[in-house]
Design an enzyme around this catalytic site. Structure first.
Site, PDB file in Angstrom:
ATOM      1  N   ARG A 138      -1.124  -5.728  -8.959  1.00 29.70           N
ATOM      2  CA  ARG A 138      -0.032  -6.769  -8.731  1.00 29.70           C
ATOM      3  C   ARG A 138       0.083  -7.384  -9.723  1.00 29.70           C
ATOM      4  O   ARG A 138       1.369  -7.299 -10.563  1.00 29.70           O
ATOM      5  CB  ARG A 138      -0.384  -7.297  -7.485  1.00 29.70           C
ATOM      6  CG  ARG A 138      -0.063  -6.712  -6.012  1.00 29.70           C
ATOM      7  CD  ARG A 138      -0.852  -7.287  -5.158  1.00 29.70           C
ATOM      8  NE  ARG A 138      -2.101  -7.146  -5.109  1.00 29.70           N
ATOM      9  CZ  ARG A 138      -3.129  -7.076  -4.291  1.00 29.70           C
ATOM     10  NH1 ARG A 138      -2.695  -7.244  -3.077  1.00 29.70           N
ATOM     11  NH2 ARG A 138      -4.212  -6.792  -4.279  1.00 29.70           N
ATOM     12  N   HIS A 180       0.816  -1.081  -0.007  1.00 24.81           N
ATOM     13  CA  HIS A 180      -0.097   0.126  -0.117  1.00 24.81           C
ATOM     14  C   HIS A 180       0.758   1.186   0.046  1.00 24.81           C
ATOM     15  O   HIS A 180       0.395   2.279  -0.720  1.00 24.81           O
ATOM     16  CB  HIS A 180      -0.836   0.032   1.109  1.00 24.81           C
ATOM     17  CG  HIS A 180      -1.966  -1.093   1.102  1.00 24.81           C
ATOM     18  ND1 HIS A 180      -2.216  -1.947   2.383  1.00 24.81           N
ATOM     19  CD2 HIS A 180      -3.057  -1.430   0.499  1.00 24.81           C
ATOM     20  CE1 HIS A 180      -3.227  -2.686   2.313  1.00 24.81           C
ATOM     21  NE2 HIS A 180      -3.560  -2.327   0.951  1.00 24.81           N
ATOM     22  N   SER A 229      -2.720  -7.726   2.223  1.00 19.47           N
ATOM     23  CA  SER A 229      -3.202  -7.831   3.583  1.00 19.47           C
ATOM     24  C   SER A 229      -3.530  -9.468   3.961  1.00 19.47           C
ATOM     25  O   SER A 229      -3.295  -9.727   5.020  1.00 19.47           O
ATOM     26  CB  SER A 229      -4.391  -6.799   3.873  1.00 19.47           C
ATOM     27  OG  SER A 229      -4.082  -5.736   3.538  1.00 19.47           O
ATOM     28  N   LYS A 270     -14.951  -9.095   2.388  1.00 23.22           N
ATOM     29  CA  LYS A 270     -13.701  -9.397   3.114  1.00 23.22           C
ATOM     30  C   LYS A 270     -13.725  -9.010   4.675  1.00 23.22           C
ATOM     31  O   LYS A 270     -14.194  -8.090   4.947  1.00 23.22           O
ATOM     32  CB  LYS A 270     -12.490  -8.368   2.591  1.00 23.22           C
ATOM     33  CG  LYS A 270     -11.982  -8.451   1.091  1.00 23.22           C
ATOM     34  CD  LYS A 270     -10.618  -7.819   0.991  1.00 23.22           C
ATOM     35  CE  LYS A 270     -10.114  -7.957  -0.274  1.00 23.22           C
ATOM     36  NZ  LYS A 270      -8.911  -7.206  -0.687  1.00 23.22           N
TER      37      LYS A 270
HETATM   38  P1  ADP Z   1      -9.509  -3.683  -1.361  1.00 27.61           P
HETATM   39  O1  ADP Z   1     -10.458  -4.737  -0.348  1.00 27.61           O
HETATM   40  O2  ADP Z   1     -10.273  -2.537  -1.781  1.00 27.61           O
HETATM   41  O3  ADP Z   1      -8.787  -4.590  -2.409  1.00 27.61           O
HETATM   42  P2  ADP Z   1      -6.793  -3.483  -0.207  1.00 27.61           P
HETATM   43  O4  ADP Z   1      -6.400  -2.829   1.025  1.00 27.61           O
HETATM   44  O5  ADP Z   1      -6.782  -4.955  -0.280  1.00 27.61           O
HETATM   45  O6  ADP Z   1      -8.391  -3.199  -0.409  1.00 27.61           O
HETATM   46  O7  ADP Z   1      -6.197  -3.011  -1.423  1.00 27.61           O
HETATM   47  C1  ADP Z   1      -6.249  -1.392  -1.623  1.00 27.61           C
HETATM   48  C2  ADP Z   1      -5.592  -1.284  -2.992  1.00 27.61           C
HETATM   49  O8  ADP Z   1      -4.187  -1.304  -2.633  1.00 27.61           O
HETATM   50  C3  ADP Z   1      -5.988  -2.027  -4.289  1.00 27.61           C
HETATM   51  O9  ADP Z   1      -5.889  -1.153  -5.382  1.00 27.61           O
HETATM   52  C4  ADP Z   1      -4.715  -3.152  -4.209  1.00 27.61           C
HETATM   53  O10 ADP Z   1      -4.670  -3.823  -5.605  1.00 27.61           O
HETATM   54  C5  ADP Z   1      -3.731  -2.221  -3.787  1.00 27.61           C
HETATM   55  N1  ADP Z   1      -2.415  -3.103  -3.295  1.00 27.61           N
HETATM   56  C6  ADP Z   1      -2.505  -3.907  -1.953  1.00 27.61           C
HETATM   57  N2  ADP Z   1      -1.426  -4.317  -1.933  1.00 27.61           N
HETATM   58  C7  ADP Z   1      -0.721  -4.037  -2.838  1.00 27.61           C
HETATM   59  C8  ADP Z   1       0.614  -4.544  -3.511  1.00 27.61           C
HETATM   60  N3  ADP Z   1       1.503  -5.257  -2.810  1.00 27.61           N
HETATM   61  N4  ADP Z   1       0.910  -3.902  -4.697  1.00 27.61           N
HETATM   62  C9  ADP Z   1       0.251  -3.086  -5.312  1.00 27.61           C
HETATM   63  N5  ADP Z   1      -0.791  -2.922  -5.263  1.00 27.61           N
HETATM   64  C10 ADP Z   1      -1.383  -3.213  -3.774  1.00 27.61           C
END
Ligand code: ADP
Length: 183
Positions: free
Chosen positions: A104, A31, A142, A55
């Site tokens: 990713r 993030h 996460s 989630k």
């Molecule tokens: P959501 O439940 O909306 O997917 P997340 O907290 O899992 O929320 O992710 C928020 C954003 O951050 C998303 O666009 C996700 O693709 C991006 N993200 C999370 N981890 C990474 C990572 N390791 N590399 C690139 N983007 C990431």
């Protein structure tokens, strides 16, 4: 053409404000990587911590916001907020026309494209910008971090130190609860 010009003017005046929505349950180095890249393009980024019905959360919304605040600190270019409801609506309320999402792998793209198109249907002025993470964060999510922490693995290279500590505390508390409720 007239419509086009007024839209471009409007876009220009808001061009540098972006919303970065997500669950952030909890914030990871992935993030932060995307946030850093977004800040190189935008003047101000609002991190919007949301409830994702698909989630189940490990941390409450307030906990996720407070972890982000601790990790990012007082930084004038970043605001951290939580919200329940539609991202498209939140963006409209804040006068933002750009959403930031991280990519990713190609496998992220299909779902992200659908969400971006639905958001634009709900708010026709909203565009989504996808930023690519660095290779070292390619596998990081996460969910993965939570799985590793739950199994007692070392997450210190995946998340900031403070989040690593909170993860260990949370899973230790949950394990104690499980022990206490065992028949
Ligand atoms: P959501 O439940 O909306 O997917 P997340 O907290 O899992 O929320 O992710 C928020 C954003 O951050 C998303 O666009 C996700 O693709 C991006 N993200 C999370 N981890 C990474 C990572 N390791 N590399 C690139 N983007 C990431």
């Amino acid at each position: 053409m007239i419509g086009c010009r007024s839209r471009n003017q409007a876009v220009e005046s808001n061009m540098r404000l972006a919303i970065y929505p997500g669950s952030f349950d909890p914030v990871t180095n992935g993030h932060l990587d995307i946030l850093e890249r977004a800040l190189a393009i935008f003047d101000h980024v609002i991190i919007a911590v949301l409830v994702n019905p698909g989630k189940p959360g490990l941390f409450s919304l307030a906990e996720r916001v407070s972890m982000l605040q601790s990790v990012i600190g007082e930084y004038p270019k970043v605001t951290i907020e939580s919200f329940r409801g539609l991202t498209a609506e939140f963006a409209k309320q804040r006068g933002a026309r750009t959403l930031i999402r991280g990519l990713r792998a190609v496998s992220d793209f299909d779902a992200e494209l659908r969400v971006a198109l639905v958001n634009r249907r709900l708010n026709s002025e909203l565009d989504t910008i996808f930023l690519m993470t660095s290779a070292q964060n390619l596998f990081l999510s996460s969910s993965t971090v939570k799985e590793v922490a739950q199994l007692g693995g070392d997450t210190s290279s995946f998340v900031p130190a403070m989040v690593d500590r909170r993860l260990r505390e949370r899973f230790a508390a949950l394990a104690t609860q499980d022990e206490e409720t065992k028949p």
